[in-house]
Every structure is written in C-alpha cells, then in structure tokens.
Design an enzyme around this catalytic site. Structure first.
Site, PDB file in Angstrom:
ATOM      1  N   ASN A 235      49.122  35.288  25.161  1.00 48.50           N
ATOM      2  CA  ASN A 235      47.592  35.884  25.409  1.00 48.50           C
ATOM      3  C   ASN A 235      46.982  36.255  24.132  1.00 48.50           C
ATOM      4  OD1 ASN A 235      46.964  38.754  25.249  1.00 48.50           O
ATOM      5  ND2 ASN A 235      49.217  38.866  25.902  1.00 48.50           N
TER       6      ASN A 235
ATOM      7  N   GLY B 222      55.874  44.483  32.690  1.00 51.21           N
ATOM      8  CA  GLY B 222      54.585  44.012  32.290  1.00 51.21           C
ATOM      9  C   GLY B 222      54.268  42.624  33.076  1.00 51.21           C
TER      10      GLY B 222
ATOM     11  N   LYS C  85      45.169  50.085  30.485  1.00 49.12           N
ATOM     12  CA  LYS C  85      44.568  49.019  29.390  1.00 49.12           C
ATOM     13  C   LYS C  85      44.467  49.624  27.900  1.00 49.12           C
ATOM     14  CE  LYS C  85      41.917  46.449  32.103  1.00 49.12           C
ATOM     15  NZ  LYS C  85      40.758  45.940  32.766  1.00 49.12           N
ATOM     16  N   GLY C  86      44.969  49.042  27.158  1.00 51.11           N
ATOM     17  CA  GLY C  86      44.782  49.313  25.438  1.00 51.11           C
ATOM     18  C   GLY C  86      43.287  49.640  25.438  1.00 51.11           C
TER      19      GLY C  86
ATOM     20  N   CYS D 156      49.367  45.534  18.326  1.00 47.52           N
ATOM     21  CA  CYS D 156      48.839  44.383  18.925  1.00 47.52           C
ATOM     22  C   CYS D 156      48.646  43.258  17.900  1.00 47.52           C
ATOM     23  CB  CYS D 156      47.404  44.717  19.365  1.00 47.52           C
ATOM     24  SG  CYS D 156      46.382  43.518  20.211  1.00 47.52           S
TER      25      CYS D 156
ATOM     26  N   LYS E  85      54.207  52.640  20.351  1.00 43.46           N
ATOM     27  CA  LYS E  85      54.513  51.296  20.994  1.00 43.46           C
ATOM     28  C   LYS E  85      54.641  50.442  19.704  1.00 43.46           C
ATOM     29  CE  LYS E  85      53.613  47.854  24.455  1.00 43.46           C
ATOM     30  NZ  LYS E  85      52.734  47.560  25.538  1.00 43.46           N
TER      31      LYS E  85
ATOM     32  N   GLY F  76      59.985  41.437  29.320  1.00 42.88           N
ATOM     33  CA  GLY F  76      60.538  40.618  30.462  1.00 42.88           C
ATOM     34  C   GLY F  76      61.322  41.205  31.343  1.00 42.88           C
TER      35      GLY F  76
END
Lengths: 253, 302
Positions: B67, B263, B43-44, B128, B163, B242
C-alpha cells in the site's frame, strides 16, 4: 448490519467469460439495497490474498439467496468461477451505499456496460416493484457480453449497443440514438471507467442528474484502509464506504 | 490474559489491532466486540490534514499486499473534535498512532493528545515508508529516533510506544536508541518497502511506485526482528507483521513480544482479532499456562 456469512452455491450458470452464482445462506439476510456489493473470500487460490468485491446482481429475501454475476478477469475471479454446486463461499455483506431511489414520477435510464450490467438487474427489479418502469441501455463488445438480456427486458424498454454491431446499434452506449430521442430525469450508470466518464460528460452537457458506480481496487471494503479512494470535490474518499455509487457532480471527471 | 505494558497501559489480553487496518474501530463493530480486545490503535494521524497519495494505492502480492496510502487523515484537531467523542467510551484501550513530517509536528501533536483522558498511549509512527519528508526519516537512524522520542517524551506523560521500521540494517540498534530516549515500549514491524510492476503495461502498480508490504508474507521477517529486538531491550516489545491466527500470535510472544497487533488480516476476516484472542486463551489452557505473560520470550532454544 453487516455480516460475515457462509453461503452455499446452489446453482451455477455458465455464460462463457462470466458465471452466474446463486448462493443461499442458512441465516436471514440483512437489508440490501441495489448498488451495494459483497466481499467474497476466494479459498484455495494461493495467489489470491484479498477478498474480491462483487456487486449484488439479485436478492431473494424469502429464500435467503444472493446472486452474483462474476466475470473472470484475473486469478481470483477465475478461481471463484470454478466453484461447484454445494461449495461454501464466504462473504462479507452488504457493503457500500447503493443507488439513490428516484421519485415515482422520474423518468429513469439505467446504463450498463460489459459486466457493469450486473447490479442493474436488482436495481431494475426493485424499481419495477415500486412502480417505476426504467429504460435500460446496455452495451457490450459483442452480443455474448449481453448476459440475460431477455430477463432484463422484462423490467422495461431495453436498448442495446455492441462495438462489433452483432446486436443492437453498433458503437458505444453514448452513441445510441436514444440520447437524441428521449430525455430522462435520472440516469444511473455502471460499467468500465472510460464508458462512465463518457456518459458523465454527455449528461453534464445536458445538465441531467446522474449517478455512477465505481470499482476502484479495494482491500478492506469497510472504509478502514483508504486504498480505494476516488478524488472528489470533497477530497479523497473511500469508494467502498462512501460509494461505490457517486453523483457525477461530486467527481472530478 | 492481562498484560501490563507499563506507565498505565494495561491490556485485557495481548491482542490489539494495527493502525491503518482497523479505521477508528467503528468500521468493525458489526463484527467485533471491542471489549474482547486488548486495544485498538487508530489510523495514523498527523498534526495537519493530509490528502495522502493518488490512486492507485494498493497492489495485491503473493500472500500479502502493498500500500502507499500516504497517511491520509484530517489532522489531530479534527480527531479531537470529531472522532474522539465518538470512540472515547469504547470498552478497550484506544491508542492513537501519531506521525509527523518534522520534529515540531510530532511534539505539538503529542502535546494535544496528552490532554485526552481516554487515550492511554501514543504509538509514535517514525516508520511510514510512504511519506516523503519525515515519517521514516526519523526511524532509520539512531540519532533521528533519539531526537524525536526524547522531544516527544518531554511533553507526553502517558505510555509512549514507538513503532519501528524494518527498513534498516540493524533494528536492535534503533530499538535501543528509542529505549535510551525513554520510550515505554516499541512495536514492530511497520511495512517493508516493496514494489510491484504491471509487465503488460510496463507500469508500476502503485501511483508513487513504491509502497509498504504487509500480510502473511512478512511474518518470518517480523518474527526474526521481534526476536532480535526483544533480546536487546528491557522495555516491552509489541509484535506485528503478518499475524493471521492465534498460532502466529503465540509465536510472536515466544519470540519475546509482550503483546501483538493484527493488521492486514483484518481485511480478509474482519472478525479475526477476537478469534485470535480466543485462540490464545485455548493455547494457554492446552499448555497449562496460567498467565499469558509466561509465554513472553519462552522460546526453547537449547
């Protein structure tokens, strides 16, 4: 322990907007308590990407059977309701915490609204098995919403409200005369959020212990994605993992 | 099936699970034998605790989902005190996804994580889309990325994976900037900014209106970006976006990814990650590939 299992649809009963699916696994079922839910994969519906969380309506451990009462609210549940007997339906189960068990001496009221009556069936059955005879208060828009009413009645005294007055007292569950006549030690509620908020408000005034079962929009169902959070006195918590059942004192309603 | 991403980060196989979709790994142990994975990216996490965005945070879309969780987490110190002791002995690489809202937060967070023996790498989240200040702000310009990566590099001595955001004009340029600032690898893509509307109620479906799109629908975009970045940089590229099965994973490897992350597919099949790892092994056997690393960039274009 949670499992991912293919269940065979062995019986489907049509109730108009809802269907009752009786599903059998070839493997023994894991432990499942009332108030927990399953995540159903909806195959063959291009617009349905995620699983659908559905409450456990009934369990028969001898036969490895789980029953789901599914209301058709969108494309995913509509597709699910079209499954035929013999079809395989993949489920992740059991998920969530479930209702807390009352003491043997507690006077218990189960309040269900609309399709929210679904998990109360298994709960009432388990309670009766433990020698606790619950009182049930079930509400719907109209009498057609009160699915399997006779089956519910076997578990305890059952009261009904409908918004159109077609069965029982006219109005919402919070307006039923039972609230004036009886008092309860533990109240358990499942239904639409506005109805659960109204009951929560009512029980807060009476200072009665109460649990509600939430159905926030979910993705993973496992407490990983943090999408289905509810704002509580402890901050945002996952309804799928720390719920779906919450004591009303923990919620910021 | 081993993949060496450099600076001590060696994966048993190319399959990792993507941050934000696999919790801390504990949520999936009923379904997945973690020792069958190359790694998990938890988790971030941010230096200070974050409550995240209000509900609703999710909207289903055709073959995907949006999300706007907004990096809900209890902070680096809580991770170190409470979560790390529970997960440090997992028989796989446990990477921490680290995010921040200012440069100082990234540096302090990275410094604290550097001291954790069993965390071999950080995935630096500069992409993000759901956090107003920072996050993506660093990831969409070459100067922003140079700054954050080089400052973190000064205090972080293990593998530093960066990322990348797909919400940029030229992702290869951003990747080159990360490489020049001494990143050890880049992972891509984070979610694509999107939006969903409930026409009946004339309201946005997400509390903060926009969110990040993920799931099968983003795969072609992700594949194209991995291809572009892998051609541009010399450091390893980790592909995600994906991936739902072993064939998808192989496609990313052929496009130039040295490893992949799974993911959103974890939500649909909680056991998908191990199935992808097994499926990749089968692919290699079927194609007479001895080392899975032979697939990296092996796309035939002529």
């Amino acid at each position: 322990m949670k499992q991912i299992t293919d269940f065979k649809l062995i019986q489907k009963q049509d109730f108009g907007r809802s269907v009752l699916l009786r599903l059998r696994s070839e493997q023994p079922l894991p432990d499942m308590v009332p108030g927990q839910f399953v995540q159903v994969r909806v195959d063959g519906s291009p617009s349905t990407y995620l699983r659908r969380p559905i409450s456990i309506h009934d369990v028969d451990f001898q036969r490895n059977e789980v029953s789901l009462l599914v209301q058709q609210v969108g494309e995913g549940t509509r597709h699910l309701a079209q499954a035929g007997e013999g079809d395989l339906i993949n489920m992740v189960l059991p998920l969530g915490n479930g209702f807390s068990m009352p003491e043997k001496t507690d006077k218990v009221l189960l309040v269900g609204g609309g399709i929210g009556i679904a998990p109360l069936y298994y709960f009432a059955k388990v309670l009766l098995g433990k020698g606790i005879r619950p009182t049930l208060l079930l509400g719907g828009k109209s009498q057609t919403d009160l699915i399997r009413l006779e089956d519910y009645q076997q578990f305890g005294e059952t009261f009904v409200t409908t918004e159109d007055g077609s069965l029982g007292e006219k109005g919402f569950v919070t307006m039923h005369s039972i609230w004036q006549k009886h008092s309860f030690d533990k109240i358990y509620v499942c239904g639409p959020k506005p109805m659960m908020r109204a009951v929560a408000k009512l029980v807060a005034e009476k200072d009665v212990w109460c649990e509600v079962s939430l159905e926030n929009l979910m993705a993973c169902g496992l407490g990983a994605c943090l999408c289905c959070v509810e704002d509580t006195v402890d901050g945002n918590v996952c309804v799928c993992k720390e719920g779906p059942v919450f004591n009303t004192r923990r919620l910021k309603w | 099936m081993t993949i060496d991403l450099g600076r001590g980060l060696v994966l048993r196989n190319p399959v990792m699970t993507a941050s934000g979709t696999f919790g801390y790994g504990e949520e999936y142990t009923d379904f997945v034998d973690l020792s069958q994975l190359g790694g998990i990216i938890v988790k971030g996490t941010t230096l200070h605790p974050r409550e995240g965005n209000p509900y609703p945070r999710m909207a289903e879309t055709p073959s995907g989902m949006l999300n706007c969780v907004g990096l809900q987490n209890k902070g680096v110190q809580y991770f170190i005190d409470t979560i790390y002791p529970r997960i440090k002995d997992f028989d796989t690489n446990v990477l921490l996804n680290l995010s921040g809202s200012c440069l100082d937060d990234y540096v302090k967070g990275a410094e604290m994580v550097d001291a954790l023996d069993k965390i071999p790498a950080i995935e630096l989240n500069v992409s993000c889309p759901n956090v107003k200040q920072g996050g993506m702000a660093f990831g969409v310009t070459t100067t922003g990325i140079s700054q954050v990566v080089s400052e973190v590099r000064k205090v972080y001595h293990k593998h530093l994976m960066v990322k990348l955001s797909p919400n940029v004009t030229n992702i290869a340029e951003i990747a080159l900037a990360a490489e020049a600032a001494s990143a050890d690898s880049v992972s891509l893509i984070n979610t694509l900014m999107g939006m969903a509307i409930d026409a009946e109620r004339r309201k946005p479906k997400l509390s903060v209106i926009t969110g990040g799109l993920s799931g099968a629908c983003v795969k072609p975009v992700a594949l194209r970006m991995v291809w572009q970045v892998a051609k541009a940089v010399k450091i390893p590229v980790v592909g995600l976006g994906g991936i739902s099965n072993a064939t998808d994973a192989v496609e990313f490897m052929l496009a130039g990814a040295s490893a992949i992350e799974i993911g959103t597919a974890n939500f649909i099949d909680p056991a998908v990650s191990v199935k992808v790892a097994e499926g990749m092994k089968d692919y290699c056997k079927r194609h007479g590939v001895e080392k899975v690393s032979e697939l990296v960039g092996a796309l035939i274009t002529a």
